[in-house]
Scaffold this active site. Structure first.
Site, PDB file in Angstrom:
ATOM      1  CG  HIS A  72      -0.334  -0.003   2.541  1.00 38.26           C
ATOM      2  ND1 HIS A  72      -0.062   1.154   3.250  1.00 38.26           N
ATOM      3  CD2 HIS A  72       0.069  -1.024   3.332  1.00 38.26           C
ATOM      4  CE1 HIS A  72       0.474   0.833   4.418  1.00 38.26           C
ATOM      5  NE2 HIS A  72       0.567  -0.465   4.495  1.00 38.26           N
ATOM      6  CG  ASP A 189       3.205   0.255   7.819  1.00 37.56           C
ATOM      7  OD1 ASP A 189       2.780  -0.146   6.719  1.00 37.56           O
ATOM      8  OD2 ASP A 189       2.528   0.256   8.861  1.00 37.56           O
ATOM      9  CD  GLU A 222      -2.546  -1.877   5.670  1.00 35.65           C
ATOM     10  OE1 GLU A 222      -2.524  -2.862   6.436  1.00 35.65           O
ATOM     11  OE2 GLU A 222      -2.053  -0.767   5.979  1.00 35.65           O
ATOM     12  CD  GLU A 223      -1.019   2.336   7.687  1.00 33.52           C
ATOM     13  OE1 GLU A 223      -1.622   1.845   8.680  1.00 33.52           O
ATOM     14  OE2 GLU A 223       0.184   2.134   7.472  1.00 33.52           O
ATOM     15  CG  ASP A 243       2.282  -3.861   5.499  1.00 34.86           C
ATOM     16  OD1 ASP A 243       3.022  -3.006   6.002  1.00 34.86           O
ATOM     17  OD2 ASP A 243       1.082  -3.660   5.264  1.00 34.86           O
ATOM     18  CG  HIS A 323       1.676   2.228  12.828  1.00 34.19           C
ATOM     19  ND1 HIS A 323       0.311   2.103  12.918  1.00 34.19           N
ATOM     20  CD2 HIS A 323       2.017   1.700  11.620  1.00 34.19           C
ATOM     21  CE1 HIS A 323      -0.156   1.515  11.813  1.00 34.19           C
ATOM     22  NE2 HIS A 323       0.876   1.263  11.024  1.00 34.19           N
TER      23      HIS A 323
END
Length: 390
Positions: A72, A189, A222-223, A243, A323
């Protein structure tokens, strides 16, 4: 099939360029155009969905039973929740990430009239003002605010700047590419996953056709959980999501080699596909480890939940502090790109997957007690596998 050589400089350059493009979920048009331009350079045909998910095709010797690789392009970010009486901004996150990592972040606010720079600050930002009280503030989005780098000290002045509720806020990645191979940045990410896919594509374009068509999917949400829900075709039989792996105490992921996820919070990944990927790594001298993720979902989950009858697996590069201020190593990115080339060029092992429906003939078999007894290692075989690092 032996692994293909990966152009490390190309991989690094792609990751650097991707990180320079703000792309929080909901604000991905620019990065979609960037990825499409790179696919043009690589000579791939592609289609876009209405909202911008990309489906590129690397043709194989046959179409039925196609494979897919997905990552993504969207990242974490924030939105303006409210304009406060002091002219600063109340925020809500885009995606799931802690306000602990938001504190001190430099940002760009995208408005209909242009952009502004700003900083996310705790409500008590100055030790000279609050003393030890700066350390007593709880962690949470209700305890931070955005200071805009423009002259404003009340709500009306901020409105006059053209800033409105709902405006998208991108978080600066602040990347560092170190000489020892480590890369530290926000948004690895999953921009690292996109770079991995492009590097594998570049290598595969220079070799023979794969056994079946391979679709290279780049999703845009995606997030927030949408992922590959609307981009998987019925003739795709298996899909590998690329990922981040969660390198942390209690996890088996690593910042080196490939980490294959055996399960995430949505349940186990496909029994046969995950084991195929692990075996490809072992056969091609690619470092590999397995892990199980408890608080994690990826593009594959959204595809299955949307009704796609597709075998799924998750192949990851280990990320420390996912994250947050993330860290990865080039060894993992190269290893993952190599594994994708091995997978793409490997022969189809389940011919029945070419059809959506069929009889029991050709259906897969998982080991029962009799099969396990036949496959039991002799002491000599076990010693030989251990010597090869398996």
């Amino acid at each position: 099939m032996s692994r293909l050589e990966i152009d490390i400089d190309y991989l690094r350059d792609q990751l650097h360029d991707l990180l320079t493009i703000p792309s929080p979920t909901g604000f991905t048009d620019t990065i979609v155009r960037h990825v499409c331009a790179e696919l043009d350079k690589l000579g791939l045909d592609y289609d876009l969905t209405r909202r911008g998910a990309i489906r590129a095709l690397l043709p194989g010797r046959q179409s039925a039973g196609a494979r897919a690789v997905v990552s993504h392009v969207d990242t974490l970010g924030a939105q303006v929740k409210a304009i406060k009486p002091n002219g600063r901004l109340e925020l809500v996150p885009i995606g799931t990430w802690s306000a602990r990592f938001a504190e001190g972040a430099r940002t760009t606010i995208f408005t209909d009239r242009g952009t502004y720079r700003g900083t996310i600050l705790p409500m008590r930002a100055s030790g000279h003002t609050y003393g030890d009280g700066v350390d007593d503030l709880p962690v949470g989005w209700e305890h931070v605010e955005m200071r805009i780098d423009a002259y404003t000290n009340h709500a009306e002045m901020t409105y006059r700047l053209g800033i409105e509720v709902g405006d998208i806020i991108a978080i600066d990645p602040q990347p560092e590419f170190l000489d020892n191979g480590f890369i530290v940045s926000r948004h690895l990410d999953n921009k690292a996953g996109v770079a991995v896919m492009l590097a594998a594509l570049k290598a595969m374009k220079a070799t023979e056709k794969p056994p079946v068509d391979i679709f290279w999917l780049f999703t845009i949400a995606e997030e927030v959980g949408h992922g590959a829900a609307a981009v998987v075709l019925p003739d795709i039989a298996s899909m590998v999501a690329v990922d981040n792996g969660t390198s942390a105490p209690g996890q088996n992921s690593a910042e080196f080699g490939v980490t294959i996820a055996m399960a995430d919070q949505t349940g186990p990944f496909d029994y046969h596909l995950t084991r195929k990927l692990v075996q490809l790594c072992r056969d091609n001298d690619i470092r590999v480890q397995k892990d199980v993720f408890r608080y994690y979902r990826s593009d594959s989950a959204s595809a299955v939940e949307a009704g796609a009858d597709v075998r799924t697996a998750l192949a990851t590069f280990g990320v420390d502090a996912s994250h947050g201020y993330e860290r990865i190593h080039m060894h993992a990115l190269r290893s993952l790109s190599e594994m994708l080339t091995c997978y793409g060029l490997s022969e189809v092992e389940i011919p029945r997957d070419r059809d959506l429906l069929g009889s029991l003939e050709g259906f897969t078999r998982q080991p029962d007690e009799d099969v396990l007894a036949e496959q039991a290692l002799t002491p000599e075989t076990e010693l030989a596998q251990n010597a090869r690092g398996r």
